[in-house]
Scaffold this motif. Structure first.
Motif, PDB file in Angstrom:
ATOM      1  N   GLN A   1       0.826  -1.200   0.000  1.00 24.00           N
ATOM      2  CA  GLN A   1       0.000   0.000   0.000  1.00 24.00           C
ATOM      3  C   GLN A   1       0.863   1.254   0.000  1.00 24.00           C
ATOM      4  O   GLN A   1       0.584   2.225  -0.718  1.00 24.00           O
ATOM      5  CB  GLN A   1      -0.925   0.012   1.214  1.00 24.00           C
ATOM      6  N   SER A   2       1.921   1.247   0.814  1.00 27.38           N
ATOM      7  CA  SER A   2       2.773   2.430   0.898  1.00 27.38           C
ATOM      8  C   SER A   2       3.529   2.660  -0.403  1.00 27.38           C
ATOM      9  O   SER A   2       3.737   3.815  -0.807  1.00 27.38           O
ATOM     10  CB  SER A   2       3.751   2.289   2.071  1.00 27.38           C
ATOM     11  N   ALA A   3       3.930   1.588  -1.071  1.00 27.18           N
ATOM     12  CA  ALA A   3       4.614   1.741  -2.361  1.00 27.18           C
ATOM     13  C   ALA A   3       3.679   2.360  -3.397  1.00 27.18           C
ATOM     14  O   ALA A   3       4.082   3.216  -4.199  1.00 27.18           O
ATOM     15  CB  ALA A   3       5.137   0.394  -2.841  1.00 27.18           C
ATOM     16  N   LYS A   4       2.415   1.930  -3.378  1.00 25.71           N
ATOM     17  CA  LYS A   4       1.431   2.531  -4.290  1.00 25.71           C
ATOM     18  C   LYS A   4       1.253   4.026  -3.985  1.00 25.71           C
ATOM     19  O   LYS A   4       1.179   4.855  -4.897  1.00 25.71           O
ATOM     20  CB  LYS A   4       0.092   1.816  -4.160  1.00 25.71           C
ATOM     21  N   GLY A   5       1.192   4.334  -2.696  1.00 23.83           N
ATOM     22  CA  GLY A   5       1.053   5.727  -2.311  1.00 23.83           C
ATOM     23  C   GLY A   5       2.257   6.552  -2.688  1.00 23.83           C
ATOM     24  O   GLY A   5       2.133   7.699  -3.137  1.00 23.83           O
ATOM     25  N   ALA A   6       3.457   5.964  -2.516  1.00 23.42           N
ATOM     26  CA  ALA A   6       4.681   6.659  -2.892  1.00 23.42           C
ATOM     27  C   ALA A   6       4.699   6.938  -4.390  1.00 23.42           C
ATOM     28  O   ALA A   6       5.056   8.040  -4.831  1.00 23.42           O
ATOM     29  CB  ALA A   6       5.898   5.835  -2.488  1.00 23.42           C
ATOM     30  N   ALA A   7       4.306   5.941  -5.184  1.00 24.23           N
ATOM     31  CA  ALA A   7       4.281   6.115  -6.642  1.00 24.23           C
ATOM     32  C   ALA A   7       3.308   7.222  -7.032  1.00 24.23           C
ATOM     33  O   ALA A   7       3.601   8.057  -7.899  1.00 24.23           O
ATOM     34  CB  ALA A   7       3.899   4.807  -7.314  1.00 24.23           C
ATOM     35  N   ALA A   8       2.145   7.238  -6.386  1.00 23.90           N
ATOM     36  CA  ALA A   8       1.155   8.278  -6.683  1.00 23.90           C
ATOM     37  C   ALA A   8       1.670   9.659  -6.315  1.00 23.90           C
ATOM     38  O   ALA A   8       1.332  10.660  -6.971  1.00 23.90           O
ATOM     39  CB  ALA A   8      -0.148   7.992  -5.945  1.00 23.90           C
ATOM     40  N   SER A   9       2.513   9.716  -5.271  1.00 23.36           N
ATOM     41  CA  SER A   9       3.062  11.006  -4.850  1.00 23.36           C
ATOM     42  C   SER A   9       4.118  11.517  -5.812  1.00 23.36           C
ATOM     43  O   SER A   9       4.452  12.714  -5.800  1.00 23.36           O
ATOM     44  CB  SER A   9       3.665  10.895  -3.446  1.00 23.36           C
ATOM     45  N   CYS A  10       4.663  10.622  -6.625  1.00 21.08           N
ATOM     46  CA  CYS A  10       5.726  11.011  -7.561  1.00 21.08           C
ATOM     47  C   CYS A  10       5.107  11.568  -8.842  1.00 21.08           C
ATOM     48  O   CYS A  10       5.244  10.995  -9.935  1.00 21.08           O
ATOM     49  CB  CYS A  10       6.624   9.823  -7.872  1.00 21.08           C
ATOM     50  N   SER A  11       4.406  12.666  -8.681  1.00 22.68           N
ATOM     51  CA  SER A  11       3.701  13.262  -9.816  1.00 22.68           C
ATOM     52  C   SER A  11       3.891  14.769  -9.862  1.00 22.68           C
ATOM     53  O   SER A  11       3.114  15.482 -10.488  1.00 22.68           O
ATOM     54  CB  SER A  11       2.204  12.938  -9.730  1.00 22.68           C
ATOM     55  N   GLY A  12       4.918  15.270  -9.182  1.00 28.62           N
ATOM     56  CA  GLY A  12       5.116  16.706  -9.106  1.00 28.62           C
ATOM     57  C   GLY A  12       6.328  17.195  -9.856  1.00 28.62           C
ATOM     58  O   GLY A  12       7.013  16.432 -10.545  1.00 28.62           O
ATOM     59  N   GLY A  13       6.593  18.472  -9.711  1.00 29.60           N
ATOM     60  CA  GLY A  13       7.762  19.070 -10.328  1.00 29.60           C
ATOM     61  C   GLY A  13       7.626  19.270 -11.823  1.00 29.60           C
ATOM     62  O   GLY A  13       6.625  18.886 -12.440  1.00 29.60           O
ATOM     63  N   ALA A  14       8.640  19.863 -12.423  1.00 34.74           N
ATOM     64  CA  ALA A  14       8.624  20.126 -13.858  1.00 34.74           C
ATOM     65  C   ALA A  14       8.611  18.849 -14.683  1.00 34.74           C
ATOM     66  O   ALA A  14       8.092  18.823 -15.801  1.00 34.74           O
ATOM     67  CB  ALA A  14       9.835  20.983 -14.231  1.00 34.74           C
ATOM     68  N   ASP A  15       9.180  17.773 -14.124  1.00 33.22           N
ATOM     69  CA  ASP A  15       9.236  16.514 -14.866  1.00 33.22           C
ATOM     70  C   ASP A  15       8.003  15.645 -14.644  1.00 33.22           C
ATOM     71  O   ASP A  15       7.834  14.623 -15.297  1.00 33.22           O
ATOM     72  CB  ASP A  15      10.497  15.718 -14.494  1.00 33.22           C
ATOM     73  N   GLY A  16       7.145  16.025 -13.701  1.00 37.96           N
ATOM     74  CA  GLY A  16       5.925  15.269 -13.449  1.00 37.96           C
ATOM     75  C   GLY A  16       6.124  14.015 -12.650  1.00 37.96           C
ATOM     76  O   GLY A  16       5.170  13.258 -12.437  1.00 37.96           O
ATOM     77  N   ILE A  17       7.342  13.763 -12.156  1.00 42.77           N
ATOM     78  CA  ILE A  17       7.588  12.542 -11.375  1.00 42.77           C
ATOM     79  C   ILE A  17       8.378  12.835 -10.104  1.00 42.77           C
ATOM     80  O   ILE A  17       8.965  11.936  -9.520  1.00 42.77           O
ATOM     81  CB  ILE A  17       8.327  11.469 -12.205  1.00 42.77           C
ATOM     82  N   THR A  18       8.411  14.091  -9.678  1.00 43.55           N
ATOM     83  CA  THR A  18       9.038  14.422  -8.409  1.00 43.55           C
ATOM     84  C   THR A  18       8.180  13.877  -7.272  1.00 43.55           C
ATOM     85  O   THR A  18       6.967  14.062  -7.255  1.00 43.55           O
ATOM     86  CB  THR A  18       9.189  15.946  -8.262  1.00 43.55           C
TER      87      THR A  18
END
Length: 457
Positions: A346-363
């Protein structure tokens, strides 16, 4: 050695490839998906790497990240390289150069340029990364082995065991001029315990197991940093020697639990003694109920500071080591997967979802329960996301028998002829450096007096 121009070109191509990605996609049941997601997160991690920049230091990451943060990061990078069967020669050379460059003049991870900030916990975190390289059979540097450097560092740590205060234990700091020298904390002693357990298992050597027993017994029976609170095994931060370690700082951190839990798992795998299995289970139960709170959706959370919005740069990275240690625990004690596996997924899924920021879209962000990027970013967010993904595909750590080339070349006394084995090391320090240390001391002393002690440096 690395060719900076070639590596820079590689990263430019990588960045171009990921700009079209709006967020990290992750299927926890697919190793290929996990590795693809982890690769994006790793690219974000390397954005903070200073070793390839003009004037940058090999093995270090951009401020405000300290030396220990770099050791934490490279432990996860070694695992990614191994678990995902990477054949990227450029990345392999980067890892070797970075970890070897920071080994210090005596190859024990006490580099003189870190004497103003390095504590026992900092050294321990770096050596945990080097032990990752040992157990993953990662390419050795040309002139040394990761194992010899691990033993040298372990020997210097164990030799600093201080029986004059609180009946034993490691101090937080190594050098007298650093604030926290009079403080003994769980994470420093946890690093010694953890490394002792891993060396015992890897080398099949009871001498290291005896050290692990010594540390655990001191933690539990002498100072009660590790204690039973209303039927729940609890790990507190530490205490000052001025009170004979009786006035405890009752803060709890993810990585401290992880380091002790995984160390106990190594001891159980090595000894098959049920007492170590019971200790693994006790720490697992407390970790599961404490650091995956329902109030944050059951996602891994640094509860000591998250809800009060007070997590500093270091504390935002603690979940990386916690995740790594959970992965090791699940692999060494399979029965723990029933409890820990779903929490990591569950936490890995949440971490992946959080990696959607920044100029590159995966921060990557800090709050894994948010379903998207929360606007917080940094090396700690990247390494924590990387390590929780690594934990999904962790492999069993090797023993020495799997690496016969070094079996007959082990110097068990490595590091013992260095001045780094004693507290109050006497090394030449300039007046300017002492003045700088004084400023750091004043800052950290204020934090300690406020009731919180953690790995600031």
């Amino acid at each position: 050695m690395l060719n900076p121009s070639r590596l820079a070109s590689t990263f430019v191509l990588t960045l171009s490839a990921i700009l079209s990605v709006s967020a990290v996609s992750l299927d926890v049941d697919s190793k290929e998906s996990v590795c693809d997601a982890a690769k994006y997160v790793l690219d974000g991690t390397l954005n903070y790497y200073e070793g390839l920049k003009p004037g940058g230091t090999v093995g270090m990451f951009a401020p405000p990240n300290y030396w220990w943060n770099a050791g934490e990061a490279f432990g996860g990078i070694v695992d990614f390289y191994t678990f995902c069967n990477s054949t990227n020669e450029t990345l392999r050379e980067l890892i070797i150069d970075a970890m070897y460059h920071q080994a210090g003049e005596n190859f024990n991870y006490i580099p003189s340029n870190q004497s103003m900030t390095e504590g026992n916990d900092d050294q321990g975190v770096w050596v945990m990364a080097i032990m990752q390289a040992v157990e993953r059979n990662f390419t050795n540097p040309a002139d040394h082995s990761w194992l010899s450097m691990t033993i040298a560092a372990f020997n210097t740590m164990n030799a600093r065991w201080d029986t004059d205060h609180c009946g034993g234990g490691l101090r937080w700091q190594i050098f007298t001029w650093n604030s926290g020298y009079s403080y003994k904390n769980s994470v420093s002693n946890g690093c010694l315990f953890h490394l002792a357990a891993r060396l015992a298992r890897y080398l099949g050597n009871d001498t290291y197991a005896d050290v692990a027993d010594k540390v655990w017994d001191w933690m539990e029976n002498t100072v009660e940093f590790l204690t039973d609170v209303d039927g729940t095994v609890t790990l507190y931060d530490g205490a000052n020697i001025d009170t004979n370690c009786t006035d405890l700082t009752k803060k709890q951190w993810t990585y401290t639990y992880g380091i002790f839990m995984a160390g106990a798992a190594y001891m159980y795998d090595y000894t098959k003694d049920e007492k170590w299995l019971n200790r693994v289970n006790d720490l697992m139960e407390t970790s599961a109920s404490t650091f995956f709170p329902k109030s944050n959706g059951g996602y891994m959370t640094e509860i000591q500071c998250f809800f009060s919005n007070t997590c500093n740069n270091d504390q935002r990275s603690f979940r990386s080591l916690f995740s790594r240690c959970i992965g090791l625990t699940m692999k060494l004690v399979n029965s723990t997967q029933e409890v820990l596996g779903p929490l990591i997924e569950q936490s890995a899924k949440g971490a992946a979802a959080s990696c959607s920021g920044g100029a590159d879209g995966i921060t990557c962000g800090m709050n894994w329960a948010s379903g998207n990027w929360d606007g917080i970013y940094g090396l700690g967010e990247q390494t924590s996301a990387l390590e929780v993904m690594n934990a999904l595909i962790v492999e069993e750590p090797l023993k020495r028998s799997a690496d016969p080339e070094v079996a007959d070349k082990i110097d068990y006394n490595a590091g013992l002829n260095s001045h780094d084995t004693v507290n109050q090391n006497e090394i030449t320090v300039t007046g300017k450096d002492r003045a700088g240390a004084g400023v750091l001391t004043a800052v950290v002393l204020g934090i300690l007096l406020g009731g919180g002690a953690w790995m600031i440096f």
